[in-house]
Scaffold this motif. Structure first.
Motif, PDB file in Angstrom:
ATOM      1  N   VAL A  44     -19.695  -6.393   1.220  1.00 48.61           N
ATOM      2  CA  VAL A  44     -18.576  -6.164   0.299  1.00 48.61           C
ATOM      3  C   VAL A  44     -17.508  -5.314   0.978  1.00 48.61           C
ATOM      4  O   VAL A  44     -16.311  -5.595   0.870  1.00 48.61           O
ATOM      5  CB  VAL A  44     -19.074  -5.499  -1.003  1.00 48.61           C
ATOM      6  N   GLU A  45     -17.923  -4.273   1.689  1.00 52.76           N
ATOM      7  CA  GLU A  45     -16.952  -3.439   2.405  1.00 52.76           C
ATOM      8  C   GLU A  45     -16.197  -4.243   3.450  1.00 52.76           C
ATOM      9  O   GLU A  45     -14.993  -4.076   3.631  1.00 52.76           O
ATOM     10  CB  GLU A  45     -17.660  -2.258   3.071  1.00 52.76           C
ATOM     11  N   ARG A  46     -16.902  -5.138   4.135  1.00 55.73           N
ATOM     12  CA  ARG A  46     -16.259  -5.976   5.150  1.00 55.73           C
ATOM     13  C   ARG A  46     -15.228  -6.900   4.518  1.00 55.73           C
ATOM     14  O   ARG A  46     -14.118  -7.054   5.019  1.00 55.73           O
ATOM     15  CB  ARG A  46     -17.308  -6.794   5.905  1.00 55.73           C
ATOM     16  N   ILE A  47     -15.572  -7.488   3.373  1.00 54.61           N
ATOM     17  CA  ILE A  47     -14.649  -8.395   2.698  1.00 54.61           C
ATOM     18  C   ILE A  47     -13.426  -7.639   2.200  1.00 54.61           C
ATOM     19  O   ILE A  47     -12.291  -8.092   2.355  1.00 54.61           O
ATOM     20  CB  ILE A  47     -15.364  -9.113   1.532  1.00 54.61           C
ATOM     21  N   VAL A  48     -13.638  -6.486   1.591  1.00 47.55           N
ATOM     22  CA  VAL A  48     -12.525  -5.731   1.012  1.00 47.55           C
ATOM     23  C   VAL A  48     -11.600  -5.209   2.093  1.00 47.55           C
ATOM     24  O   VAL A  48     -10.376  -5.196   1.930  1.00 47.55           O
ATOM     25  CB  VAL A  48     -13.066  -4.577   0.138  1.00 47.55           C
ATOM     26  N   THR A  49     -12.141  -4.793   3.214  1.00 49.58           N
ATOM     27  CA  THR A  49     -11.307  -4.219   4.275  1.00 49.58           C
ATOM     28  C   THR A  49     -10.844  -5.273   5.270  1.00 49.58           C
ATOM     29  O   THR A  49     -10.169  -4.946   6.244  1.00 49.58           O
ATOM     30  CB  THR A  49     -12.066  -3.120   5.021  1.00 49.58           C
ATOM     31  N   ASP A  50     -11.191  -6.514   5.023  1.00 44.14           N
ATOM     32  CA  ASP A  50     -10.814  -7.586   5.945  1.00 44.14           C
ATOM     33  C   ASP A  50      -9.305  -7.771   5.925  1.00 44.14           C
ATOM     34  O   ASP A  50      -8.663  -7.818   4.883  1.00 44.14           O
ATOM     35  CB  ASP A  50     -11.516  -8.883   5.524  1.00 44.14           C
ATOM     36  N   GLY A  51      -8.700  -7.901   7.090  1.00 43.98           N
ATOM     37  CA  GLY A  51      -7.258  -8.073   7.200  1.00 43.98           C
ATOM     38  C   GLY A  51      -6.768  -9.370   6.577  1.00 43.98           C
ATOM     39  O   GLY A  51      -5.701  -9.416   5.986  1.00 43.98           O
ATOM     40  N   SER A  52      -7.528 -10.440   6.692  1.00 42.73           N
ATOM     41  CA  SER A  52      -7.087 -11.723   6.137  1.00 42.73           C
ATOM     42  C   SER A  52      -7.064 -11.659   4.615  1.00 42.73           C
ATOM     43  O   SER A  52      -6.226 -12.295   3.976  1.00 42.73           O
ATOM     44  CB  SER A  52      -7.996 -12.855   6.611  1.00 42.73           C
ATOM     45  N   HIS A  53      -7.956 -10.918   4.026  1.00 45.52           N
ATOM     46  CA  HIS A  53      -7.961 -10.748   2.577  1.00 45.52           C
ATOM     47  C   HIS A  53      -6.663 -10.090   2.135  1.00 45.52           C
ATOM     48  O   HIS A  53      -6.031 -10.514   1.175  1.00 45.52           O
ATOM     49  CB  HIS A  53      -9.174  -9.912   2.142  1.00 45.52           C
ATOM     50  N   ARG A  54      -6.273  -9.073   2.839  1.00 44.43           N
ATOM     51  CA  ARG A  54      -5.022  -8.381   2.542  1.00 44.43           C
ATOM     52  C   ARG A  54      -3.832  -9.320   2.750  1.00 44.43           C
ATOM     53  O   ARG A  54      -2.908  -9.366   1.949  1.00 44.43           O
ATOM     54  CB  ARG A  54      -4.883  -7.156   3.439  1.00 44.43           C
ATOM     55  N   LEU A  55      -3.872 -10.088   3.823  1.00 43.72           N
ATOM     56  CA  LEU A  55      -2.796 -11.036   4.106  1.00 43.72           C
ATOM     57  C   LEU A  55      -2.693 -12.085   3.005  1.00 43.72           C
ATOM     58  O   LEU A  55      -1.586 -12.434   2.568  1.00 43.72           O
ATOM     59  CB  LEU A  55      -3.031 -11.700   5.464  1.00 43.72           C
ATOM     60  N   ASP A  56      -3.822 -12.600   2.518  1.00 45.51           N
ATOM     61  CA  ASP A  56      -3.809 -13.571   1.422  1.00 45.51           C
ATOM     62  C   ASP A  56      -3.167 -12.981   0.168  1.00 45.51           C
ATOM     63  O   ASP A  56      -2.388 -13.651  -0.514  1.00 45.51           O
ATOM     64  CB  ASP A  56      -5.232 -14.037   1.093  1.00 45.51           C
ATOM     65  N   ARG A  57      -3.467 -11.745  -0.136  1.00 47.56           N
ATOM     66  CA  ARG A  57      -2.861 -11.104  -1.312  1.00 47.56           C
ATOM     67  C   ARG A  57      -1.352 -10.979  -1.149  1.00 47.56           C
ATOM     68  O   ARG A  57      -0.592 -11.230  -2.077  1.00 47.56           O
ATOM     69  CB  ARG A  57      -3.456  -9.704  -1.521  1.00 47.56           C
ATOM     70  N   GLU A  58      -0.925 -10.600   0.041  1.00 46.36           N
ATOM     71  CA  GLU A  58       0.511 -10.447   0.277  1.00 46.36           C
ATOM     72  C   GLU A  58       1.233 -11.781   0.162  1.00 46.36           C
ATOM     73  O   GLU A  58       2.337 -11.867  -0.383  1.00 46.36           O
ATOM     74  CB  GLU A  58       0.759  -9.815   1.649  1.00 46.36           C
ATOM     75  N   ILE A  59       0.623 -12.854   0.662  1.00 49.80           N
ATOM     76  CA  ILE A  59       1.226 -14.190   0.543  1.00 49.80           C
ATOM     77  C   ILE A  59       1.348 -14.591  -0.897  1.00 49.80           C
ATOM     78  O   ILE A  59       2.392 -15.118  -1.340  1.00 49.80           O
ATOM     79  CB  ILE A  59       0.419 -15.222   1.358  1.00 49.80           C
ATOM     80  N   GLU A  60       0.297 -14.346  -1.693  1.00 54.17           N
ATOM     81  CA  GLU A  60       0.337 -14.703  -3.107  1.00 54.17           C
ATOM     82  C   GLU A  60       1.397 -13.904  -3.837  1.00 54.17           C
ATOM     83  O   GLU A  60       2.062 -14.423  -4.725  1.00 54.17           O
ATOM     84  CB  GLU A  60      -1.040 -14.490  -3.752  1.00 54.17           C
ATOM     85  N   MET A  61       1.604 -12.660  -3.464  1.00 54.03           N
ATOM     86  CA  MET A  61       2.635 -11.826  -4.095  1.00 54.03           C
ATOM     87  C   MET A  61       4.028 -12.369  -3.754  1.00 54.03           C
ATOM     88  O   MET A  61       4.935 -12.376  -4.579  1.00 54.03           O
ATOM     89  CB  MET A  61       2.515 -10.371  -3.663  1.00 54.03           C
ATOM     90  N   LEU A  62       4.215 -12.866  -2.517  1.00 53.05           N
ATOM     91  CA  LEU A  62       5.516 -13.401  -2.100  1.00 53.05           C
ATOM     92  C   LEU A  62       5.834 -14.726  -2.803  1.00 53.05           C
ATOM     93  O   LEU A  62       7.003 -15.049  -3.019  1.00 53.05           O
ATOM     94  CB  LEU A  62       5.557 -13.576  -0.582  1.00 53.05           C
ATOM     95  N   ARG A  63       4.808 -15.508  -3.086  1.00 49.35           N
ATOM     96  CA  ARG A  63       5.019 -16.785  -3.755  1.00 49.35           C
ATOM     97  C   ARG A  63       5.560 -16.574  -5.154  1.00 49.35           C
ATOM     98  O   ARG A  63       6.264 -17.430  -5.687  1.00 49.35           O
ATOM     99  CB  ARG A  63       3.716 -17.575  -3.843  1.00 49.35           C
ATOM    100  N   GLY A  64       5.196 -15.485  -5.770  1.00 50.86           N
ATOM    101  CA  GLY A  64       5.681 -15.213  -7.126  1.00 50.86           C
ATOM    102  C   GLY A  64       4.816 -15.909  -8.161  1.00 50.86           C
ATOM    103  O   GLY A  64       3.858 -16.617  -7.836  1.00 50.86           O
ATOM    104  N   PRO A  65       5.185 -15.759  -9.409  1.00 54.90           N
ATOM    105  CA  PRO A  65       4.400 -16.385 -10.476  1.00 54.90           C
ATOM    106  C   PRO A  65       4.536 -17.908 -10.435  1.00 54.90           C
ATOM    107  O   PRO A  65       5.586 -18.445 -10.121  1.00 54.90           O
ATOM    108  CB  PRO A  65       4.982 -15.802 -11.765  1.00 54.90           C
ATOM    109  N   ALA A  66       3.455 -18.583 -10.774  1.00 53.56           N
ATOM    110  CA  ALA A  66       3.440 -20.060 -10.790  1.00 53.56           C
ATOM    111  C   ALA A  66       4.228 -20.555 -11.986  1.00 53.56           C
ATOM    112  O   ALA A  66       4.112 -20.054 -13.088  1.00 53.56           O
ATOM    113  CB  ALA A  66       2.018 -20.572 -10.852  1.00 53.56           C
ATOM    114  N   ASN A  67       5.132 -21.547 -11.720  1.00 55.54           N
ATOM    115  CA  ASN A  67       5.978 -22.092 -12.795  1.00 55.54           C
ATOM    116  C   ASN A  67       5.407 -23.374 -13.330  1.00 55.54           C
ATOM    117  O   ASN A  67       4.933 -24.228 -12.865  1.00 55.54           O
ATOM    118  CB  ASN A  67       7.414 -22.297 -12.314  1.00 55.54           C
TER     119      ASN A  67
END
Length: 106
Positions: A83-106
């Motif tokens: 769990v610690e590895r998943i939470v601190t994983d860089g790709s996990h953080r990158l995926d969240r940032e991409i989803e934030m940039l996409r914005g809400p789904a229309n």
């Protein structure tokens, strides 16, 4: 005569001190027996109570339970590491940032 009078005057104090010491020893020994601590012999060696079949069986059951709990704790540590590895994983953080940039789904 003065020495005899001094001894007679000090006798209650001496008896009180000895009584407190003996009472403390008895209470300490009782508490050690009650809580399962080994008693000490004359030279400081531990005197263990006589073992019977019930005591041996309890030790076996507690040993088995201890082994099971240690195995379960090891499994929990492994899961926590994942769990610690998943939470601190860089790709996990990158995926969240991409989803934030996409914005809400229309």
């Amino acid at each position: 005569m003065e020495k005899l009078q001094f001894i007679l005057d000090a006798a209650p104090l001496i008896v009180t001190i000895v009584g407190i010491g003996v009472t403390g020893w008895v209470v300490t020994t009782w508490m050690r027996i009650k809580n399962g601590y080994p008693l000490d012999g004359q030279w400081g060696q531990a005197l263990y109570p006589v073992r019977n079949d019930e005591t041996v069986e309890r030790v076996k059951l507690l040993t088995q339970e201890n082994g099971q709990l240690r195995a379960e704790l090891g499994a929990i540590k492994d899961r926590l590491a994942n769990v610690e590895r998943i939470v601190t994983d860089g790709s996990h953080r990158l995926d969240r940032e991409i989803e934030m940039l996409r914005g809400p789904a229309n």
